[in-house]
Design a protein around this motif. Sequence first.
Motif, PDB file in Angstrom:
ATOM      1  N   SER A  43       0.850  -1.199   0.000  1.00 47.61           N
ATOM      2  CA  SER A  43       0.000   0.000   0.000  1.00 47.61           C
ATOM      3  C   SER A  43       0.885   1.248   0.000  1.00 47.61           C
ATOM      4  N   PRO A  44       0.765   2.115  -1.005  1.00 50.47           N
ATOM      5  CA  PRO A  44       1.603   3.321  -1.003  1.00 50.47           C
ATOM      6  C   PRO A  44       1.106   4.339   0.036  1.00 50.47           C
ATOM      7  N   HIS A  75      -0.505   7.505   1.356  1.00 53.48           N
ATOM      8  CA  HIS A  75      -1.587   8.251   0.712  1.00 53.48           C
ATOM      9  C   HIS A  75      -2.338   9.131   1.693  1.00 53.48           C
ATOM     10  N   ILE A  76      -3.033  10.100   1.125  1.00 51.89           N
ATOM     11  CA  ILE A  76      -3.884  10.999   1.926  1.00 51.89           C
ATOM     12  C   ILE A  76      -5.152  10.244   2.300  1.00 51.89           C
ATOM     13  N   VAL A  77      -5.607  10.465   3.503  1.00 53.90           N
ATOM     14  CA  VAL A  77      -6.852   9.823   3.937  1.00 53.90           C
ATOM     15  C   VAL A  77      -7.799  10.891   4.493  1.00 53.90           C
ATOM     16  N   VAL A 117     -10.079  10.894  -1.456  1.00 59.48           N
ATOM     17  CA  VAL A 117      -9.316  10.370  -0.320  1.00 59.48           C
ATOM     18  C   VAL A 117     -10.118   9.338   0.483  1.00 59.48           C
ATOM     19  N   GLU A 148      -6.382   8.227  -4.186  1.00 60.05           N
ATOM     20  CA  GLU A 148      -5.247   8.067  -3.279  1.00 60.05           C
ATOM     21  C   GLU A 148      -4.957   6.616  -2.887  1.00 60.05           C
ATOM     22  N   ASN A 149      -5.979   5.884  -2.486  1.00 62.13           N
ATOM     23  CA  ASN A 149      -5.718   4.577  -1.886  1.00 62.13           C
ATOM     24  C   ASN A 149      -5.600   3.470  -2.956  1.00 62.13           C
ATOM     25  N   LEU A 150      -4.379   3.060  -3.204  1.00 58.13           N
ATOM     26  CA  LEU A 150      -4.158   2.017  -4.206  1.00 58.13           C
ATOM     27  C   LEU A 150      -3.791   0.681  -3.552  1.00 58.13           C
ATOM     28  N   GLY A 151      -4.071   0.571  -2.279  1.00 57.83           N
ATOM     29  CA  GLY A 151      -3.771  -0.672  -1.569  1.00 57.83           C
ATOM     30  C   GLY A 151      -4.868  -1.715  -1.764  1.00 57.83           C
ATOM     31  N   ARG A 152      -4.677  -2.840  -1.088  1.00 58.22           N
ATOM     32  CA  ARG A 152      -5.664  -3.923  -1.167  1.00 58.22           C
ATOM     33  C   ARG A 152      -6.194  -4.219   0.222  1.00 58.22           C
TER      34      ARG A 152
END
Lengths: 277, 209
Positions: free
Chosen positions: A220-221, A223-225, B88, B194-198
């Motif tokens: 997971s890069p 990132h903004i949340v 986001v 933004e969120n490219l995770g799994r």
Amino acid sequence: MLVLGCVVLSIVGIGLLIGYSYGGLIFTHNRLQGSADEIALAGARKLNENDRVGQMNNMVARSRQMVMQAQLNLDKVQSDYPQLQAIAEEQLDEAKNCAEELEQQRTYLKNLATMESVQAMEKKFDQIKGSYPMNLPWMKVASPQLDKMRLGYLENIESNVEQLQNIKELEDHDEAKGYVKNNPKLKLYKQGASKNLPAPNDSMQFYMSSLAAPVEKTVSPAHIVLSKAFQKLDLPLIPTCTKVELTLKVGTGLGGNANQDMKVESAAAATGASPQQ
Amino acid sequence: MNQQFKHIRQTSQTRKSLQTRQTSQTRQTWQTRGRRKRKTGSSMTEFSGAMIIFILFIFTPLLNIGILPVRYLIAHGIMTEMTHRMAVCEKRSEANKLLKTNSWWTNLLSACGVGVKNQAATLVIVDKGNGKTSVPISTALSGDQLPNGPQGPFMYSLQLSADCDISPLFSAGAGLPGFTSPVTVHLTSQAQWENLGRNPETTYYYINE
């Protein structure tokens, strides 16, 4: 009539200028939000640099397993092979010492990651703040203030460590205590409270931080949340999420002279853990 | 020296007498004009008529149209903020939910004289060969469009578009757009996903959940 025309056109012009200055407030707000995002992300990237938090979590889990195994060995030796008790005790002491030393290193890493993250955020802020001050007749923008820098974790993100197999007693204990998140796919240790071992080693502390686990080799890069997803740390854990709050004094200058403190906040999550080598 | 002083004194006296003569002549001319205006009274009538024409046909329309770019700026700014909030979100479904359930931005724009309709969000996917694909936010991505797809790596952006009715300052609701009725402008705003995770619970990409 010419004078009157000029006066009226000037009034229209000033009116529009006031309107544009209000439009400019929204533009400034978006710009400030972008800056807050940049600052939060700069700090978040530092937290898990080179996967140091992910590796620490893995080491903590393995150290815990080692203490448990050494204790089981000692129990077995005491009943079945009393002549090997000294070696088994030595093995247990060594495992405990390793765990204690690892806990010290974990605390050191927590302080280091926190310090580096804060420094990275301050550095980024220093780079950005100079580009803000502006003093136009219709709009006044001061230098932004970095009000808050918080470090915590992201909600709903457990640790990156998959439940360790091979020690049935430990698996049962973890499940009974609710230390493992029962996902259908990946069974991960929960972040937060210390994963204590059964007696007599129940006084030892094993903390695992929240960190996005690698899923099928996907990391997971950073990132903004959403800001509301940020959670404050109440335990001595390594932070994996940053949150910043910026304040900017702005005024429209003309007309209503709307001076106000513009506030924005942004949160960012650290890079997730890498697959274990 | 004495001759020079005499000459200067004479010159200044001549200048004074000339100025006095000119001032009296000008005063006489003004008085004559003033008498003429007061006789007819036409200048006041012209002024009020011209004033009405000026206000109705120059001042008001200028003010009316002038507010449009201001409202356009506000609409664009607020849409950018909404797009950022959606981008986001943890999951795509959450971004979609945010768009459907959150009305703060439409209410705010409405208060600023901008009506919002036909709002829609799409995911814009740019592959390594700069090929661009748009997928509605409610549609699941195919395997080829996921980050581990064969054309990857991809860049994902969330695009929010809406038809904005930007009203002039004095809007009658119908008539000439921009003067008496709102102008409809199609606005779009884009922010990087933004969120490219799994998700470890499902192993699916968050962008596809």
